[in-house]
Design a protein around this motif. Structure first.
Motif, PDB file in Angstrom:
ATOM      1  N   LEU A 138       5.851  -0.096  -4.672  1.00  0.00           N
ATOM      2  CA  LEU A 138       6.392  -1.484  -5.640  1.00  0.00           C
ATOM      3  C   LEU A 138       7.282  -2.285  -4.900  1.00  0.00           C
ATOM      4  CD1 LEU A 138       7.062   0.402  -8.891  1.00  0.00           C
ATOM      5  CD2 LEU A 138       4.845  -0.671  -8.150  1.00  0.00           C
ATOM      6  N   THR A 139       7.875  -1.837  -3.796  1.00  0.00           N
ATOM      7  CA  THR A 139       8.867  -2.809  -3.200  1.00  0.00           C
ATOM      8  C   THR A 139       8.529  -3.324  -1.888  1.00  0.00           C
ATOM      9  OG1 THR A 139      10.066  -0.863  -2.315  1.00  0.00           O
ATOM     10  CG2 THR A 139      10.953  -1.563  -4.310  1.00  0.00           C
ATOM     11  N   ASP A 140       7.669  -2.466  -1.267  1.00  0.00           N
ATOM     12  CA  ASP A 140       6.976  -2.952   0.110  1.00  0.00           C
ATOM     13  C   ASP A 140       6.071  -3.944   0.218  1.00  0.00           C
ATOM     14  OD1 ASP A 140       8.749  -0.917   1.380  1.00  0.00           O
ATOM     15  OD2 ASP A 140       7.092   0.478   1.762  1.00  0.00           O
ATOM     16  N   PRO A 141       6.115  -5.008   1.195  1.00  0.00           N
ATOM     17  CA  PRO A 141       5.202  -6.105   0.947  1.00  0.00           C
ATOM     18  C   PRO A 141       3.677  -5.740   1.271  1.00  0.00           C
ATOM     19  CG  PRO A 141       7.359  -6.668   2.024  1.00  0.00           C
ATOM     20  CD  PRO A 141       7.203  -5.429   2.097  1.00  0.00           C
ATOM     21  N   LEU A 142       2.690  -6.357   0.690  1.00  0.00           N
ATOM     22  CA  LEU A 142       1.449  -6.004   1.088  1.00  0.00           C
ATOM     23  C   LEU A 142       1.122  -6.557   2.535  1.00  0.00           C
ATOM     24  CD1 LEU A 142       0.082  -6.796  -2.398  1.00  0.00           C
ATOM     25  CD2 LEU A 142      -0.121  -4.478  -1.374  1.00  0.00           C
TER      26      LEU A 142
END
Length: 268
Positions: A138-142
């Motif tokens: 939920l926090t790491d960028p795609l």
């Protein structure tokens, strides 16, 4: 294209080492279902599972700090976030042994999951690192999925390409000029989008006038005067047309006199 599957690779390996019952539910589906439940219970505790699809689809206004997390959950859940598939996989999730499930339902456990079913965190002693995996998802960028570069076609070959219902044939000459290396496009870690402004006078006024012209002679439709936009803006109100109901016909209803039942031999 975004890369949406590597976030759960290490978790799936750990699940295999601890002998997850894949005959009941696939590990990938299990991880994606728990990611959705983790998103709900963390940011919207007490909300039913039916709220997930409107949240991920953008039908509900989210706080600015949750917009990115919602987008990441939608991409990394994939098809599991679809409404019907989401409910079906939740029922599969409940068939997994309790020691594996980190979330538990709060309603009757013998019925099927519906949109009003609420899940809470129950905890699990197996794969305890999964909470950190879900938080990172939920926090790491795609990231973008990198496609490998392909070498140029050799000279002197014959190639066929399917075009519509036919086939095009291309013959390459025996010698070709050397092809320069293909440069990769720079990755954009974050996109910036400018707001899209719609002018009522320039883009919507003529359409509004046409709607008003078509409403002439239809008094049962009260939502009219679309061309009058207060302060340059117009709030669209979608209403179902109210058609006049026919007058109710009244009639004199008198109670019927009950005829006593007679036997067949009395009627002869």
């Amino acid at each position: 294209m975004r890369e949406t599957s590597s976030w759960r690779d290490s978790l799936m390996k750990q699940m295999r080492r601890e002998q997850f019952p894949e005959a009941v539910m696939a590990r990938d589906a299990f991880c994606r279902v728990e990611l959705g439940l983790h998103f709900l219970t963390k940011h919207f505790p007490g909300e039913p599972v039916g709220a997930l699809q409107p949240l991920l689809s953008g039908y509900v206004d989210l706080p600015p700090e949750l917009v990115a997390a919602c987008r990441r959950a939608r991409h990394r859940m994939g098809d599991v976030a679809r409404r019907g598939y989401w409910r079906r996989l939740l029922n599969h999730y409940l068939r997994v042994p309790q020691e594996w499930r980190r979330f538990a339902r709060t309603d009757a456990a013998d019925g099927q999951v519906n949109d009003n079913t609420v899940f809470t965190v129950a905890g699990s002693a197996l794969c305890q690192d999964r909470v950190a995996t879900y938080d990172a998802a939920l926090t790491d960028p795609l990231q973008y999925r990198l496609t490998p570069s392909r070498p140029p076609a050799p000279a002197g070959r014959r190639y066929e390409f399917r075009v519509g219902d036919g086939v095009e044939v291309v013959h390459l000459p025996s010698t070709l000029p050397p092809a320069p290396p293909v440069a990769r496009l720079p990755l954009v870690p974050r996109r910036s989008r400018e707001p899209w402004t719609v002018s009522f006078e320039k883009e919507l006024l003529e359409t509004a006038k046409e709607i008003d012209r078509r409403l002439v002679g239809k008094p049962h439709i009260t939502n009219r005067n679309w061309h009058k936009a207060p302060d340059g803006e117009h709030a669209l109100q979608l209403r179902r047309p109210q058609r006049p109901r026919p007058a109710r016909q009244t009639r004199d209803v008198r109670p019927r006199r009950r005829v006593p039942h007679r036997r067949a031999h009395e009627l002869r």
